[in-house]
Design an enzyme around this catalytic site. Structure first.
Site, PDB file in Angstrom:
ATOM      1  N   LYS A  13       0.833  -1.216   0.000  1.00  0.00           N
ATOM      2  CA  LYS A  13       0.000   0.000   0.000  1.00  0.00           C
ATOM      3  C   LYS A  13       0.866   1.264   0.000  1.00  0.00           C
ATOM      4  CE  LYS A  13      -2.006  -1.160   3.888  1.00  0.00           C
ATOM      5  NZ  LYS A  13      -1.320  -2.445   4.201  1.00  0.00           N
ATOM      6  N   ARG A  88      -9.349   0.823   9.127  1.00  0.00           N
ATOM      7  CA  ARG A  88      -9.034  -0.575   9.402  1.00  0.00           C
ATOM      8  C   ARG A  88     -10.159  -1.270  10.157  1.00  0.00           C
ATOM      9  NH1 ARG A  88      -3.037   0.208   9.165  1.00  0.00           N
ATOM     10  NH2 ARG A  88      -1.987  -1.710   9.632  1.00  0.00           N
ATOM     11  N   ARG A 127      11.586  -5.687   4.439  1.00  0.00           N
ATOM     12  CA  ARG A 127      11.299  -4.250   4.252  1.00  0.00           C
ATOM     13  C   ARG A 127      12.264  -3.341   5.009  1.00  0.00           C
ATOM     14  NH1 ARG A 127       5.335  -2.103   5.310  1.00  0.00           N
ATOM     15  NH2 ARG A 127       5.518  -3.192   7.296  1.00  0.00           N
ATOM     16  N   ARG A 172      -0.730  -8.955  13.293  1.00  0.00           N
ATOM     17  CA  ARG A 172      -1.268  -7.963  12.344  1.00  0.00           C
ATOM     18  C   ARG A 172      -2.136  -8.626  11.276  1.00  0.00           C
ATOM     19  NH1 ARG A 172       4.459  -5.737  11.565  1.00  0.00           N
ATOM     20  NH2 ARG A 172       3.799  -4.606   9.715  1.00  0.00           N
TER      21      ARG A 172
HETATM   22  P1  ADP Z   1       1.653  -1.919   7.744  1.00  0.00           P
HETATM   23  O1  ADP Z   1       2.487  -1.035   6.839  1.00  0.00           O
HETATM   24  O2  ADP Z   1       2.410  -3.117   8.177  1.00  0.00           O
HETATM   25  O3  ADP Z   1       0.286  -2.158   7.176  1.00  0.00           O
HETATM   26  P2  ADP Z   1       1.056   0.394   9.361  1.00  0.00           P
HETATM   27  O4  ADP Z   1       2.278   1.229   9.242  1.00  0.00           O
HETATM   28  O5  ADP Z   1      -0.128   0.781   8.549  1.00  0.00           O
HETATM   29  O6  ADP Z   1       1.439  -1.131   9.114  1.00  0.00           O
HETATM   30  O7  ADP Z   1       0.588   0.325  10.876  1.00  0.00           O
HETATM   31  C1  ADP Z   1       1.486   0.026  11.925  1.00  0.00           C
HETATM   32  C2  ADP Z   1       0.716  -0.149  13.229  1.00  0.00           C
HETATM   33  O8  ADP Z   1       0.057   1.090  13.556  1.00  0.00           O
HETATM   34  C3  ADP Z   1      -0.414  -1.171  13.187  1.00  0.00           C
HETATM   35  O9  ADP Z   1       0.062  -2.486  13.478  1.00  0.00           O
HETATM   36  C4  ADP Z   1      -1.356  -0.643  14.283  1.00  0.00           C
HETATM   37  O10 ADP Z   1      -0.855  -0.944  15.572  1.00  0.00           O
HETATM   38  C5  ADP Z   1      -1.245   0.865  14.093  1.00  0.00           C
HETATM   39  N1  ADP Z   1      -2.250   1.403  13.144  1.00  0.00           N
HETATM   40  C6  ADP Z   1      -1.995   2.019  11.947  1.00  0.00           C
HETATM   41  N2  ADP Z   1      -3.128   2.422  11.345  1.00  0.00           N
HETATM   42  C7  ADP Z   1      -4.149   2.041  12.168  1.00  0.00           C
HETATM   43  C8  ADP Z   1      -5.569   2.147  12.098  1.00  0.00           C
HETATM   44  N3  ADP Z   1      -6.172   2.728  11.056  1.00  0.00           N
HETATM   45  N4  ADP Z   1      -6.296   1.644  13.141  1.00  0.00           N
HETATM   46  C9  ADP Z   1      -5.705   1.065  14.199  1.00  0.00           C
HETATM   47  N5  ADP Z   1      -4.376   0.914  14.320  1.00  0.00           N
HETATM   48  C10 ADP Z   1      -3.572   1.387  13.314  1.00  0.00           C
HETATM   49  P1  ADP Z   2       2.259  -1.854   3.184  1.00  0.00           P
HETATM   50  O1  ADP Z   2       2.284  -0.338   3.159  1.00  0.00           O
HETATM   51  O2  ADP Z   2       1.030  -2.422   2.571  1.00  0.00           O
HETATM   52  O3  ADP Z   2       2.537  -2.409   4.545  1.00  0.00           O
HETATM   53  P2  ADP Z   2       4.807  -1.639   1.724  1.00  0.00           P
HETATM   54  O4  ADP Z   2       4.530  -0.729   0.598  1.00  0.00           O
HETATM   55  O5  ADP Z   2       5.577  -1.099   2.884  1.00  0.00           O
HETATM   56  O6  ADP Z   2       3.441  -2.359   2.235  1.00  0.00           O
HETATM   57  O7  ADP Z   2       5.580  -2.910   1.123  1.00  0.00           O
HETATM   58  C1  ADP Z   2       6.070  -3.966   1.958  1.00  0.00           C
HETATM   59  C2  ADP Z   2       7.409  -4.467   1.395  1.00  0.00           C
HETATM   60  O8  ADP Z   2       7.173  -5.150   0.170  1.00  0.00           O
HETATM   61  C3  ADP Z   2       8.416  -3.364   1.086  1.00  0.00           C
HETATM   62  O9  ADP Z   2       9.704  -3.850   1.406  1.00  0.00           O
HETATM   63  C4  ADP Z   2       8.269  -3.148  -0.426  1.00  0.00           C
HETATM   64  O10 ADP Z   2       9.489  -2.707  -1.026  1.00  0.00           O
HETATM   65  C5  ADP Z   2       7.891  -4.538  -0.911  1.00  0.00           C
HETATM   66  N1  ADP Z   2       6.951  -4.530  -2.050  1.00  0.00           N
HETATM   67  C6  ADP Z   2       5.921  -3.674  -2.279  1.00  0.00           C
HETATM   68  N2  ADP Z   2       5.242  -4.017  -3.401  1.00  0.00           N
HETATM   69  C7  ADP Z   2       5.854  -5.133  -3.884  1.00  0.00           C
HETATM   70  C8  ADP Z   2       5.611  -5.977  -5.025  1.00  0.00           C
HETATM   71  N3  ADP Z   2       4.594  -5.740  -5.888  1.00  0.00           N
HETATM   72  N4  ADP Z   2       6.437  -7.027  -5.212  1.00  0.00           N
HETATM   73  C9  ADP Z   2       7.459  -7.284  -4.346  1.00  0.00           C
HETATM   74  N5  ADP Z   2       7.741  -6.536  -3.269  1.00  0.00           N
HETATM   75  C10 ADP Z   2       6.951  -5.468  -3.028  1.00  0.00           C
END
Ligand code: ADP
Ligand code: ADP
Ligand code: ZN
Length: 214
Positions: A13, A88, A127, A172
């Site tokens: 995302k 979420r 990541r 998560r």
């Molecule tokens: P990821 O990139 O792995 O999806 P995020 O960076 O979005 O994780 O979120 C990291 C942590 O922050 C989550 O595990 C949760 O604890 C908290 N968090 C982020 N966005 C939300 C939300 N919309 N509602 C509740 N908790 C959230």
């Molecule tokens: P989210 O915001 O949903 O938690 P991220 O954008 O941080 O996800 O991506 C998670 C990890 O996967 C990062 O290390 C990123 O570089 C990698 N990544 C993202 N998109 C792809 C893809 N299409 N194929 C392989 N790796 C990816």
């Protein structure tokens, strides 16, 4: 245009949101980034959420809705917003709808990024991000051209998230299936849902999203 990127942790995302920002001049509203900034600043709220985030549980709706409301009050969405990691829960989804409609605005699309669990674990465990500009990298799929400098800003300040460990990822993922995946049906019923295959490489997924939004 206001869009939500919906998908499990590690789906890509943030990566796709950054590309949409570059292409369309939209803003990325990531509650995860906002919460990490609060934690780093040492604020009361930051202290309150630190343990919850480390475990991989969700923080309260009240906190994240407050963060988004503050951004909207500051006009962050004037040229359109990409919601990344928010909403979420169904409560957050309802609140976002109300926040937007009270401002005469609305959601245009919700893009669900479909990625299987093994890929999520692989993506999260490799990541890292640039501390200077937030660019997202991966040990296997997206390495910087020079190992010690960000492609985007040149900084040598790569960071790995403490919550990107196997135990937190399990928590998560469970939170995603339990609390967040019902949003797929919710937005489908509102006629806003577009599902894309998130398993391809980064540019394939970008092309899928572009075509889903056109
Ligand atoms: P990821 O990139 O792995 O999806 P995020 O960076 O979005 O994780 O979120 C990291 C942590 O922050 C989550 O595990 C949760 O604890 C908290 N968090 C982020 N966005 C939300 C939300 N919309 N509602 C509740 N908790 C959230
Ligand atoms: P989210 O915001 O949903 O938690 P991220 O954008 O941080 O996800 O991506 C998670 C990890 O996967 C990062 O290390 C990123 O570089 C990698 N990544 C993202 N998109 C792809 C893809 N299409 N194929 C392989 N790796 C990816
Ligand atoms: Zn950088």
């Amino acid at each position: 245009m206001n869009i939500i990127l919906l998908g499990p942790p590690g789906a890509g995302k943030g990566t796709q949101a950054r590309m949409l920002v570059e292409k369309h001049g939209m803003v990325q509203l990531s509650t995860g980034d906002m919460l990490r900034a609060a934690k780093d600043s040492g604020s009361e709220m930051g202290k309150q959420v630190a343990d919850i985030m480390a475990r991989g549980d969700l923080v309260t709706d009240e906190i994240v809705i407050g963060l988004i409301a503050e951004q909207l009050d500051n006009g962050a969405d004037e040229s359109g917003a990409i919601y990344d990691g928010f909403p979420r829960t169904l409560g957050q989804a309802d609140a976002l709808g109300e926040l937007l409609s009270s401002r005469g605005s609305k959601l245009d699309a919700v893009v669900e990024m479909r990625v299987d669990d093994e890929a999520v674990v692989r993506r999260i465990s490799g990541r890292f991000t640039c501390g200077g500009c937030g660019e997202v990298y991966h040990d296997d799929t997206k390495r910087p051209a020079k190992p010690d400098a960000c492609d985007n800003c040149g900084a040598n300040d790569f960071k790995r998230r403490a919550d990107d460990n196997a135990e937190s990822v399990r928590t998560r993922l469970m939170a995603y299936y339990k609390e967040t995946s019902p949003l797929i049906g919710y937005y489908h019923a509102k006629g806003l849902l577009k599902s894309v295959d998130g398993m391809g490489d980064i540019s394939d997924v970008q092309a899928e999203i572009t075509s889903a939004l056109s």
